[in-house]
Enzyme design. Structure first.
Site, short mmCIF file in Angstrom:
data_model
loop_
_atom_site.label_atom_id
_atom_site.label_comp_id
_atom_site.label_asym_id
_atom_site.label_seq_id
_atom_site.Cartn_x
_atom_site.Cartn_y
_atom_site.Cartn_z
N ASP A 218 0.87 -1.17 0.00
CA ASP A 218 0.00 0.00 0.00
C ASP A 218 0.91 1.23 0.00
O ASP A 218 2.14 1.12 0.05
CB ASP A 218 -0.96 -0.02 1.21
CG ASP A 218 -2.18 0.86 0.98
OD1 ASP A 218 -3.21 0.64 1.62
OD2 ASP A 218 -2.11 1.76 0.11
C1 GLC Z 1 -4.33 4.38 -0.10
C2 GLC Z 1 -5.24 3.25 0.31
C3 GLC Z 1 -5.41 2.20 -0.73
C4 GLC Z 1 -5.31 2.82 -2.10
C5 GLC Z 1 -3.89 3.31 -2.28
C6 GLC Z 1 -3.68 3.99 -3.64
O1 GLC Z 1 -3.53 4.75 0.97
O2 GLC Z 1 -4.97 2.60 1.54
O3 GLC Z 1 -6.68 1.57 -0.48
O4 GLC Z 1 -5.63 1.87 -3.09
O5 GLC Z 1 -3.49 4.20 -1.24
O6 GLC Z 1 -4.47 5.12 -3.74
#
Ligand code: GLC
Length: 753
Positions: free
Chosen positions: A295
């Site tokens: 993430d």
């Molecule tokens: C964010 C979220 C995740 C998302 C990613 C990209 O922090 O936790 O769900 O897909 O970053 O935007």
């Protein structure tokens, strides 16, 4: 034609079949065309280029901690040319994305196409209800169709990977991201996870209207202590496997292309370097062969967790555990080459990650045609098409849950003389797209007011007043709102949360209607006219102040582009509400986490709270609130009524390889055709470990005409009774079971088996 026989001749010199077979078995494995392509490319890549293929960076829409100096498009193009980027996320536009692909294909040394990712959680431009709302439809086909429409719109604009579906189970309405999931139950959540994967990916990932999914957030991110975002997760392996893991596994079995590791730690190890999760379970037990990405900066954030001391340790821990792609830490790009050169990490881990990355791009058809995603003509014809809006309207209507309608104020008459529309969300267009809808545009949303105006006759007058804001306790608008109520024959109130009050980084310790909205409703109800309350939210709200009130209440989540049309269809009876709650609505936030499949304990509360709840009895209860939720999992009313006959079983016992058929007769005893979600729960009376008071093991959404009866049957097999036994083996145990069949998780309509 190169068959097995030719192969033997090719090996010549073998004088016995055994030797010939041995020769074949020892021959180098025949590589598939895909594997040949990948190996050929891998063999040409420098170490820097390999690490560049593991670096996923954000485009113009930042969805994580703000960066000191966000990359400009020139920066991004330079990094693409230098082979330092495998893909860009949260950018859009067919023209823009085609240009980025051309830079990659024509200007980088190896011409490897880009992944183009985005958080398309519930629609790209045609925004459908938030996933928790869609889950309230209990309509798997509608949910799948909704994802398919999102995929087609994404593909048209050039996005080829969505960071969805989010399949995190959660029983804590304080956590803002419940909005993105399918609620509290692993059985329902697993079916919905698979439906969303099928919708986004279709039957062919290389098709021009399907995109790759990313199952998130692995794992158990939905169980943060105190419901506080990103907080510690710690639970038994049994609870993890029985409650939180099933939807991720269902997504693997549905063919999900990628996974995303979660921010949280689990049992002391951050998920982003948790080999138990990423290797033992995901790869070895479930056989997942796809790519795992981190993430946003979750690799670097392990330094904050305190499980590693620096970026190098973080990169090594994540890569070895099985995280193939680095989102926004820039560790794989910047530190890995030095670490490999210094012998701090084996090149095989890098190559493994690159193979998975190239395999994903191959499966998406990007090596065949890097420009198949993103076409301006398709973009113009597909996005926000009439058909897509019709799909959004269909799922939106099905997501609305009728919580109470004590005086049958609903459905309203279309020739009502004067309707008062009160509340901040009546005329609003911005909030109704809900969380994670940044490509959706407010101008495309049908407001509640617009929907009602289109529905009623010319003679109907609609008076409006905001009454109260979403953010402050200013009550200066109450007088005008009360006046509107006094002048109206019926009042419709549109209240709730702002879009930013749920989703990521949006935990709330108080889950009542924000600001002065509760007081506004009280003031309007005091006028004494019939009141319909529409609640819009990203989570279950605490609505206890409405219990035993005459107001009718519809839980409406965030419904997206077709909000006003869906509301009008339900409020005026052109669609009989059929939604059922995928997550319990607590009486008080102090009950949270609250869920239907709880354990009995040794001192379960026998009372019925007819006595003052403050009584002191040595039983599992509170002294200031009932144990039960205000509205339980699976609950939802209709404008008609349904009755259930007693549960019948076709036999009273079965062995492991037999089955029992449970049945009831459902009757629509009202005056309107309507749909009911018939739910079947099982209770294992005694187990080698304690078992929940019941668990959902089947449901059917059934349309019955007024007065119609129908037999509904469920087949029960040993696998429905399986669980992680005392020794953690999976299976059923001999014993007595109860079968409950009813319209929500509190049904007492049961039969012993
Ligand atoms: C964010 C979220 C995740 C998302 C990613 C990209 O922090 O936790 O769900 O897909 O970053 O935007």
């Amino acid at each position: 034609m190169f068959g097995l026989t030719a192969c033997l001749i090719a090996f010549g010199g073998c004088d016995t079949p055994q030797k010939a077979i041995q020769a074949v078995q020892n021959a180098p494995k025949m590589l598939s065309e895909k594997e040949q392509k990948i190996e050929a490319l891998l063999s040409k890549m420098t170490l820097d280029e390999k690490c560049g293929q593991l670096n996923f960076v954000v485009g113009p829409i930042l969805t994580g901690p703000t960066l000191q100096n966000p990359p400009t498009s020139a920066d991004l193009e330079g990094q693409i040319r230098a082979g330092q980027i495998t893909g860009i996320f949260n950018t859009n536009g067919a023209k823009n994305i085609r240009h980025l692909q051309e830079v990659a294909v024509k200007s980088s040394r190896l011409g490897i196409p880009l992944l183009i990712g985005a958080d398309i959680i519930h629609g790209y431009k045609t925004i459908t209800p938030i996933p928790l709302g869609e889950s309230a439809s209990w309509d798997l086909a509608a949910i799948e169709k909704s994802a398919a429409v999102a995929a087609a719109e994404c593909a048209a604009t050039g996005i080829n990977l969505t960071f969805a579906p989010m399949v995190d189970i959660s029983r804590d309405a304080r956590w803002g991201r419940v909005a993105e999931g399918a609620g509290e139950d692993p059985y329902l959540g697993s079916l919905i996870a698979a439906a969303r994967v099928r919708g986004f990916q279709g039957k062919n990932l290389a098709a021009a209207n399907t995109i790759a999914t990313c199952i998130k957030h692995f794992a158990a991110y939905g169980a943060p202590e105190a419901g506080r975002e990103y907080n510690t997760v710690d639970m038994s392996e049994r609870r993890l496997r029985e409650t939180y893991l099933p939807p991720y596994r269902a997504a693997v079995e549905a063919g999900a292309a990628t996974f995303m590791s979660s921010f949280n730690e689990l049992d002391g190890t951050p998920a982003t370097a948790n080999e138990f999760l990423l290797d033992k379970i995901l790869r070895k037990e479930w056989g997942f062969k796809g790519l795992v990405m981190s993430d946003w900066a979750s690799i670097e954030e392990m330094i904050g967790h305190g499980s590693v001391a620096n970026r190098n340790e973080a990169g090594a821990a994540a890569l070895k555990a099985g995280v193939d792609m680095d989102m926004m830490s820039y560790i794989y790009l910047k530190e890995l080459p030095k670490m490999v050169a210094a012998g701090q990490i084996d090149l095989k881990f890098v190559d493994q990650a690159v193979r998975r990355t190239l395999a994903l791009k191959y499966d998406l058809g990007l090596f065949t045609n890097p420009y198949q995603y993103g076409d301006e003509a398709t973009e113009a014809s597909v996005i926000l098409s009439k058909e897509n809006r019709a799909t959004a309207l269909d799922i939106a209507k099905k997501s609305i849950v009728l919580l109470q309608n004590p005086n049958n104020v609903l459905p309203l008459k279309k020739d009502t003389k004067t309707i008062g529309l009160i509340g901040a969300l009546g005329e609003d267009k911005v909030e109704h797209n809900g969380t994670w809808s940044f490509f959706g545009e407010a101008k495309d949303v049908v407001s509640v007011a617009e929907g009602i105006r289109e529905k009623v006759g010319k003679s109907t007058k609609i008076l409006t007043s905001r009454g109260a804001d979403l953010y402050n306790m200013d009550k200066s608008g109450f007088a005008e709102a009360v006046k509107v109520a006094e002048q109206s024959d019926v009042v419709v109130m549109a209240v709730g949360e702002a879009a930013v009050m749920s989703g990521e980084a949006a935990s709330r310790s108080d889950i009542r209607l924000p600001a002065a909205q509760e007081d506004l409703i009280r003031a309007v109800m005091a006028v004494g006219k019939p009141v319909v309350v529409l609640t819009f939210h990203g989570r279950p709200l605490e609505l206890s102040f409405l219990e035993n009130q005459p107001a009718s209440v519809l839980a409406c989540w965030s419904l997206g582009t077709e909000t006003g049309h869906a509301i009008a269809d339900v409020v005026f009876g052109d669609y009989n509400p059929s939604g059922h709650l995928p997550m319990s609505f607590p009486r008080k936030v102090g009950q949270v986490p609250i869920y239907y499949s709880y354990k009995n304990t040794g001192r379960f509360y026998k009372g019925n709270y007819s006595e003052a709840p403050s009584e002191r009895v040595y039983q599992s209860k509170y002294r200031d609130v009932k144990n039960t939720p205000l509205f339980p999992f699976g609950y939802g009313l209709s404008y008609t009524t349904f009755t259930y006959s007693d549960v019948k079983l076709d036999q009273s016992e079965m062995t492991n390889n037999q089955s029992i058929t449970a049945s009831i007769t459902l009757t629509n005893t009202g005056k309107m055709d309507g749909e009911e979600v018939v739910q079947m729960y099982l209770k294992d009376d005694v187990g080698s470990v304690t078992r929940p008071v019941r668990e959902l093991k089947g449901f059917q959404k059934v349309m019955l005409k007024a007065g119609e009866s129908r037999e509904i049957t469920f087949k029960i097999t040993a696998s429905d009774l399986a669980f992680y036994r005392k020794d953690m083996s999976w299976g059923s145990e001999a014993g007595q079971f109860k079968v409950f069949i009813g319209g929500n998780s509190e049904t007492m309509n049961h039969k012993k088996q």
